[in-house]
Design an enzyme around this catalytic site. Structure first.
Site, mmCIF file in Angstrom:
data_model
loop_
_atom_site.group_PDB
_atom_site.id
_atom_site.type_symbol
_atom_site.label_atom_id
_atom_site.label_comp_id
_atom_site.label_asym_id
_atom_site.label_seq_id
_atom_site.Cartn_x
_atom_site.Cartn_y
_atom_site.Cartn_z
ATOM 1 N N CYS A 1 -6.809 -1.309 -11.554
ATOM 2 C CA CYS A 1 -6.037 -1.411 -10.319
ATOM 3 C C CYS A 1 -5.305 -2.762 -10.341
ATOM 4 C CB CYS A 1 -7.013 -1.307 -9.153
ATOM 5 S SG CYS A 1 -6.227 -1.448 -7.568
ATOM 6 N N CYS B 1 1.106 -9.648 1.118
ATOM 7 C CA CYS B 1 1.984 -8.493 1.359
ATOM 8 C C CYS B 1 2.674 -8.695 2.697
ATOM 9 C CB CYS B 1 1.173 -7.206 1.373
ATOM 10 S SG CYS B 1 2.198 -5.746 1.627
ATOM 11 N N CYS C 1 -0.056 -3.966 7.237
ATOM 12 C CA CYS C 1 -0.854 -2.839 7.744
ATOM 13 C C CYS C 1 -2.108 -3.436 8.378
ATOM 14 C CB CYS C 1 -1.230 -1.886 6.613
ATOM 15 S SG CYS C 1 0.213 -1.232 5.782
ATOM 16 N N CYS D 1 -5.651 -3.839 6.527
ATOM 17 C CA CYS D 1 -5.658 -4.246 5.119
ATOM 18 C C CYS D 1 -5.803 -5.760 4.957
ATOM 19 C CB CYS D 1 -4.366 -3.766 4.470
ATOM 20 S SG CYS D 1 -4.153 -4.368 2.791
HETATM 21 N N1 SAH Z 1 0.942 -1.462 -0.813
HETATM 22 C C1 SAH Z 1 0.639 -0.241 -1.448
HETATM 23 C C2 SAH Z 1 -0.367 -0.364 -2.571
HETATM 24 C C3 SAH Z 1 -1.528 -1.275 -2.369
HETATM 25 S S1 SAH Z 1 -2.723 -0.756 -1.199
HETATM 26 C C4 SAH Z 1 0.206 0.782 -0.434
HETATM 27 O O1 SAH Z 1 -0.037 0.413 0.710
HETATM 28 O O2 SAH Z 1 0.137 1.949 -0.790
HETATM 29 C C5 SAH Z 1 -3.519 0.601 -2.032
HETATM 30 C C6 SAH Z 1 -4.238 1.544 -1.081
HETATM 31 O O3 SAH Z 1 -5.392 0.918 -0.516
HETATM 32 C C7 SAH Z 1 -3.362 1.980 0.101
HETATM 33 O O4 SAH Z 1 -3.465 3.365 0.294
HETATM 34 C C8 SAH Z 1 -3.989 1.221 1.239
HETATM 35 O O5 SAH Z 1 -3.716 1.817 2.452
HETATM 36 C C9 SAH Z 1 -5.450 1.237 0.851
HETATM 37 N N2 SAH Z 1 -6.288 0.269 1.559
HETATM 38 C C10 SAH Z 1 -5.961 -0.957 1.995
HETATM 39 N N3 SAH Z 1 -7.024 -1.542 2.605
HETATM 40 C C11 SAH Z 1 -8.031 -0.658 2.530
HETATM 41 C C12 SAH Z 1 -9.383 -0.673 2.981
HETATM 42 N N4 SAH Z 1 -9.889 -1.719 3.606
HETATM 43 N N5 SAH Z 1 -10.155 0.431 2.748
HETATM 44 C C13 SAH Z 1 -9.648 1.501 2.091
HETATM 45 N N6 SAH Z 1 -8.378 1.562 1.643
HETATM 46 C C14 SAH Z 1 -7.587 0.500 1.862
HETATM 47 FE FE1 SF4 Z 2 0.609 -4.127 2.033
HETATM 48 FE FE2 SF4 Z 2 -1.961 -3.570 2.374
HETATM 49 FE FE3 SF4 Z 2 -0.103 -2.225 3.725
HETATM 50 FE FE4 SF4 Z 2 -0.367 -1.815 1.077
HETATM 51 S S1 SF4 Z 2 -1.888 -1.356 2.657
HETATM 52 S S2 SF4 Z 2 1.535 -2.117 2.242
HETATM 53 S S3 SF4 Z 2 -0.947 -3.889 0.431
HETATM 54 S S4 SF4 Z 2 -0.540 -4.425 3.919
#
Ligand code: SAH
Ligand code: SF4
Length: 359
Positions: free
Chosen positions: A111, A118, A122, A125
Site C-alpha cells: 500500500c 491530504c 475526509c 481519515c
Molecule cells: N485518497 C484516496 C486513497 C487513500 S485512502 C482515497 O480516499 O480513496 C484509501 C482508503 O482508505 C479510502 O477508501 C479511504 O476512505 C480509506 N480509509 C481512510 N481512513 C480509514 C479508516 N480509518 N478506516 C478504514 N478505511 C479508511
Molecule cells: Fe485524503 Fe484520506 Fe480522504 Fe483519501 S480518505 S482523500 S487520503 S482525506
C-alpha cells in the site's frame, strides 16, 4: 527541498545521462537499483570508485530512510519513512494467500502513499487531519516500492495506491512513476496488479481513462447519496454522487474493466440498510465490485466501526440488491494502526518529524 541534490529516481531511467557517463555505466546503475535493489552509490561495486564519488556529488539515489518498521500479528508490516526534507510517509506490506482454480499462492501487496498529508479532509481519515504538506515526487513514489521490496526480501506482486494522500491529485508525479513501475526495465509490475484509489476527483478520473496502461480503479464512495456522503467527505460538494457515477460510467466504457466501489462502514453515519440498497443499485449500474471495509478507529476521532452483526446485515442487503460482487475486508493490521495515515499521525504527535537526520 532547496539545496538538495536532484533525486535520480525522479528521472525516467532512459534519461539517465548521468553527466555524460557511457551508456553501459548508466545501465549498470539501473541494474543495481531496479534488479538488485541497491540504492546507495557506495554499494554499486562494479563502478570505479572515482565515478561513484562523482555521481554521489551530483545525484541523490536514496529517496528516504526507514524510521521504523512495525510488524503485526497477522504479519502485515508497516514502514514509516523519512524523506530527505524530514517529512514522514508510510507504506504497508500486506501478505495474502490468493488463488484461482485450485492454485494457491502467497502474494505480497504494498500500500503506497502519494502525498504527505491530504488536502481533501475526509472527516474519518487520519491522513487528512493536518491538511496537505506536499506532493510526493516520482522518485519518492517508486522509492517506497524499491525499499519495501528490499525489506521483504522478495518480489512485490500487487500495488494499491491507498496510503497517505489522493493519488489522482498528484498525477503529474504518479504517471511517470507508473511508467517506471510498469516497465520491464523498471519494476515490471503489470497494470492489472495496480489499483489507484480515489475519493472521486471527477476530471482526473476522466483523464486517467485515457492513460494507456490498464491500471485498476477503486472509488471511495462511502455514502449512497449526497446527504450521507457529504457528512464525511467534503469533496462531495464539488463532485456530487451523480457526477461521480457518470464519470465512472465513462471510465468503465473506455476500459471495459470492472471498477471497485469501496465503502467503509461507520456506525450511525453510513451503515443504514437503505444505504446498502443504494450501494447495490450503483454497483449494478456500473457493473462494479463492492468492497466493504469496517472502519478502523483513529485516535482523537469519535467515529466507530459498527457491531459485527450490523456489518453482516449490511453485506447481506448489498447482496440482496444484486450487486455483481461483494467482498467484506476485515482490515488487516488493525493492531498496528495500518489504516491510512495513522502511524505517521502518532509520530508527528510525538514530535518525531522535527528531527531530520538525513543525509
Ligand atoms: N485518497 C484516496 C486513497 C487513500 S485512502 C482515497 O480516499 O480513496 C484509501 C482508503 O482508505 C479510502 O477508501 C479511504 O476512505 C480509506 N480509509 C481512510 N481512513 C480509514 C479508516 N480509518 N478506516 C478504514 N478505511 C479508511
Ligand atoms: Fe485524503 Fe484520506 Fe480522504 Fe483519501 S480518505 S482523500 S487520503 S482525506
Amino acid at each position: 527541498m532547496n539545496n538538495m541534490r536532484p533525486l535520480l529516481l525522479d528521472l525516467p531511467p532512459e534519461e539517465w545521462k548521468l553527466g555524460g557517463v557511457p551508456g553501459y555505466r548508466a545501465e549498470q546503475v539501473r541494474n543495481w537499483i531496479f534488479e538488485k535493489g541497491v540504492l546507495e552509490w557506495k554499494g554499486m561495486s562494479n563502478l570505479p570508485a572515482p565515478l561513484r564519488g562523482d555521481l554521489a556529488e551530483q545525484w541523490d539515489a536514496v529517496p528516504m530512510q526507514k524510521v521504523k518498521a512495525q510488524g503485526s500479528t497477522d504479519t502485515t508490516r508497516k514502514f514509516l519513512w523519512r524523506l530527505r526534507d524530514g517529512q514522514l510517509i508510510e507504506s504497508v506490506l500486506i501478505p495474502a494467500t490468493e488463488g484461482t482454480k485450485g492454485v494457491r499462492a502467497s502474494r505480497l501487496t504494498l500500500c503506497v502513499s502519494t502525498q504527505v498529508g491530504c488536502a481533501l479532509g475526509c472527516r474519518f481519515c487520519a491522513s487528512g487531519l493536518d491538511g496537505l504538506k506536499r506532493n510526493l515526487s516520482t522518485g519518492e513514489i517508486v522509492g517506497q516500492i524499491l525499499l519495501a521490496r528490499m525489506e521483504a526480501g522478495r518480489r512485490i506482486d500487487n500495488l494499491v495506491f491507498m496510503g497517505m494522500g489522493e493519488p489522482l491529485a498528484n498525477l503529474r508525479a504518479l504517471l511517470p512513476a507508473l511508467d517506471q513501475i510498469l516497465s520491464p526495465k523498471g519494476l515490471g509490475i503489470g497494470a492489472r496488479h495496480i489499483t489507484l484509489s480515489t475519493s472521486g476527483l471527477v476530471p482526473k478520473i476522466l483523464e486517467l481513462a485515457k492513460y494507456p496502461a490498464q491500471v485498476r480503479l477503486a472509488i471511495s464512495l462511502h455514502g449512497g447519496d449526497d446527504q450521507t456522503r457529504e457528512k464525511i467527505m467534503p469533496i462531495n460538494r464539488t463532485y456530487p454522487v451523480e457526477r461521480l457515477l457518470e464519470a465512472c460510467e465513462r471510465f468503465v466504457e473506455e476500459r471495459k474493466k470492472m471498477i471497485t466501489l469501496e465503502y467503509i462502514l461507520i456506525e450511525g453515519i453510513n451503515d443504514d440498510l437503505s444505504q446498502a440498497e443504494l450501494l447495490a443499485r450503483h454497483a449494478r449500474r456500473l457493473n462494479a465490485k463492492v468492497n466493504l471495509i469496517p472502519y478502523n478507529q483513529v485516535d482523537g476521532l469519535d467515529w466507530k466501526r459498527p457491531e459485527t452483526s450490523r456489518i453482516l446485515a449490511f453485506r447481506k442487503e448489498v447482496e440482496r440488491g444484486k450487486a455483481p460482487r461483494v467482498t467484506l475486508r476485515m482490515e488487516k493490521g488493525h493492531d498496528i494502526d495500518a489504516a491510512c495515515g495513522q502511524l505517521r499521525l502518532k509520530d508527528i504527535q510525538a514530535g518525531l518529524e522535527k528531527i531530520p537526520e538525513y543525509p
